[in-house]
Design a protein around this motif. Structure first.
Motif, PDB file in Angstrom:
ATOM      1  N   CYS A 176     -32.657  -7.991  -0.248  1.00 54.96           N
ATOM      2  CA  CYS A 176     -31.859  -9.072  -0.846  1.00 54.96           C
ATOM      3  C   CYS A 176     -30.656  -8.467  -1.565  1.00 54.96           C
ATOM      4  O   CYS A 176     -30.784  -7.438  -2.231  1.00 54.96           O
ATOM      5  N   ARG A 177     -29.520  -9.161  -1.487  1.00 51.37           N
ATOM      6  CA  ARG A 177     -28.355  -8.749  -2.280  1.00 51.37           C
ATOM      7  C   ARG A 177     -28.282  -9.668  -3.490  1.00 51.37           C
ATOM      8  O   ARG A 177     -28.284 -10.889  -3.352  1.00 51.37           O
ATOM      9  N   ARG A 178     -28.239  -9.056  -4.676  1.00 54.56           N
ATOM     10  CA  ARG A 178     -28.430  -9.793  -5.918  1.00 54.56           C
ATOM     11  C   ARG A 178     -27.250 -10.701  -6.278  1.00 54.56           C
ATOM     12  O   ARG A 178     -26.106 -10.267  -6.279  1.00 54.56           O
ATOM     13  N   ALA A 179     -27.599 -11.954  -6.632  1.00 54.65           N
ATOM     14  CA  ALA A 179     -26.584 -12.923  -7.079  1.00 54.65           C
ATOM     15  C   ALA A 179     -26.544 -13.007  -8.596  1.00 54.65           C
ATOM     16  O   ALA A 179     -25.831 -13.837  -9.161  1.00 54.65           O
ATOM     17  N   HIS A 187     -25.381  -7.244 -10.078  1.00 54.29           N
ATOM     18  CA  HIS A 187     -24.874  -8.281  -9.189  1.00 54.29           C
ATOM     19  C   HIS A 187     -24.210  -7.622  -7.972  1.00 54.29           C
ATOM     20  O   HIS A 187     -23.427  -6.689  -8.114  1.00 54.29           O
ATOM     21  N   GLY A 188     -24.528  -8.124  -6.772  1.00 56.48           N
ATOM     22  CA  GLY A 188     -23.906  -7.623  -5.553  1.00 56.48           C
ATOM     23  C   GLY A 188     -24.615  -6.426  -4.932  1.00 56.48           C
ATOM     24  O   GLY A 188     -24.295  -6.041  -3.805  1.00 56.48           O
ATOM     25  N   ALA A 220     -31.379 -16.823   1.685  1.00 53.76           N
ATOM     26  CA  ALA A 220     -31.131 -16.428   0.298  1.00 53.76           C
ATOM     27  C   ALA A 220     -31.655 -17.472  -0.680  1.00 53.76           C
ATOM     28  O   ALA A 220     -31.307 -18.648  -0.587  1.00 53.76           O
ATOM     29  N   GLU A 234     -31.343 -16.528  -6.563  1.00 52.67           N
ATOM     30  CA  GLU A 234     -30.934 -15.278  -7.210  1.00 52.67           C
ATOM     31  C   GLU A 234     -30.372 -14.263  -6.214  1.00 52.67           C
ATOM     32  O   GLU A 234     -30.120 -13.118  -6.585  1.00 52.67           O
ATOM     33  N   SER A 235     -30.192 -14.690  -4.955  1.00 46.68           N
ATOM     34  CA  SER A 235     -29.689 -13.773  -3.928  1.00 46.68           C
ATOM     35  C   SER A 235     -28.392 -14.288  -3.314  1.00 46.68           C
ATOM     36  O   SER A 235     -28.230 -15.488  -3.100  1.00 46.68           O
ATOM     37  N   LEU A 236     -27.480 -13.365  -2.999  1.00 49.76           N
ATOM     38  CA  LEU A 236     -26.264 -13.709  -2.264  1.00 49.76           C
ATOM     39  C   LEU A 236     -26.545 -13.775  -0.770  1.00 49.76           C
ATOM     40  O   LEU A 236     -26.009 -14.605  -0.060  1.00 49.76           O
ATOM     41  N   GLU A 237     -27.378 -12.832  -0.295  1.00 51.00           N
ATOM     42  CA  GLU A 237     -27.775 -12.838   1.118  1.00 51.00           C
ATOM     43  C   GLU A 237     -29.079 -12.078   1.256  1.00 51.00           C
ATOM     44  O   GLU A 237     -29.478 -11.314   0.370  1.00 51.00           O
TER      45      GLU A 237
END
Ligand SMILES: [Zn+2]
Ligand SMILES: [Zn+2]
Lengths: 181, 181
Positions: free
Chosen positions: A54-57, A62-63, A126, A129-132
């Motif tokens: 997961c990429r963090r939102a 972050h990111g 996503a 809490e995730s960007l992707e």
């Protein structure tokens, strides 16, 4: 901590009778408010030769990329926490397997656990809490953009162990904070 | 929890935005007060064919036998917690070895860890929380007077594994509370 969560009076930091460490103690109702380390639990979920990341939102990091993981809640087991975090952050269903890593992070009073797991289907996306969310092969993992050291260590253990063909439980600790950026 | 430990105002139980569970939230400063499971860490310390056990001088389970164990503190590792509890409850020095058991106890929001350890000398004695401390062989252990189920399970794993001559890491959970007395 400034006030007693029981009665609302001011607390003071002192060593209670029979104790060895300073605690927040209520001046009025004498409740001792202990502060204890937190468990962070995650899942390393596999689909064929790929891992769910997961990429963090959200902050911190972050990111950056991570395994689905988060603070364990009351009334659940560590394995349930791993499945819940995966459902929340990657909207994915897993079968939780063996505990794979336990890494002490004493300078932030945390203990990080990661379970190996099997992703049950490809219907993921996503969470809040995730960007992707992505299924990545070893050579696709953005190694310089991993959010947390314990997650990077766990991923490196995984690919080493896969090459060796055995899966020991890894138990270690991070003695020092990461260097400042 | 009745009051905010930050500002002293009353808290209310509600689901914060973006969250899924009810939390204690301050009506004034809006701090969310999370409550998380606690780690209990202990040591199974060996001297030849004997194990170091403590008889409890405190509630719960006053008078019952246990391995030295207790709540992990902030700023320490799990292995340090095992050594500290052994020093406090049995006034004993150990060399901490491998993590041996991790048992989830979700109905009291705890996770219990026990490390195998080597007792370094015979200079031990009851700490403030113990009535007595003893080195006991398998046939000397008071099996019907063990304070906690996770400790009894860990001791049984130990003697079984010793007979088999191998020492796997045991990771399991207690799904249900013990039957009422
Ligand atoms: Zn109070
Ligand atoms: Zn407040």
């Amino acid at each position: 901590m400034n006030f007693c969560s029981n009665c609302g009076a001011a607390v003071e930091l002192r060593i209670p009778p029979g104790d060895t460490l300073p605690r927040y103690v209520c001046r009025q109702c004498t409740t001792v408010h202990y502060q204890n380390p937190k468990l962070v639990v995650g899942a390393l979920a596999q689909w064929e030769d790929r891992i769910l990341l997961c990429r963090r939102a959200i902050e911190p990091r972050h990111g950056f990329w991570t395994l689905p993981a988060g603070f364990m809640e009351n009334d659940e087991t560590t394995a349930q926490a791993a499945a819940r975090e995966t459902a929340e952050e990657a909207r994915a269903r897993i079968e939780v397997g063996e505990l794979y890593t336990m890494i002490d992070v004493p300078y932030i009073s945390q203990v990080h656990l990661v379970y190996r797991a099997r992703l049950l289907d490809l219907d993921f996306s996503a969470g809040e809490e995730s960007l992707e969310v992505a299924l990545l092969r070893e050579d696709e993992i953005p190694w310089d953009q991993i959010a947390f050291r314990t997650i990077g260590m766990t991923l490196r253990y995984f690919f080493e162990d896969r090459r060796r063909g055995n899966w020991p439980f890894h138990c270690t600790s991070l003695a020092l904070p990461p260097p400042a950026p």
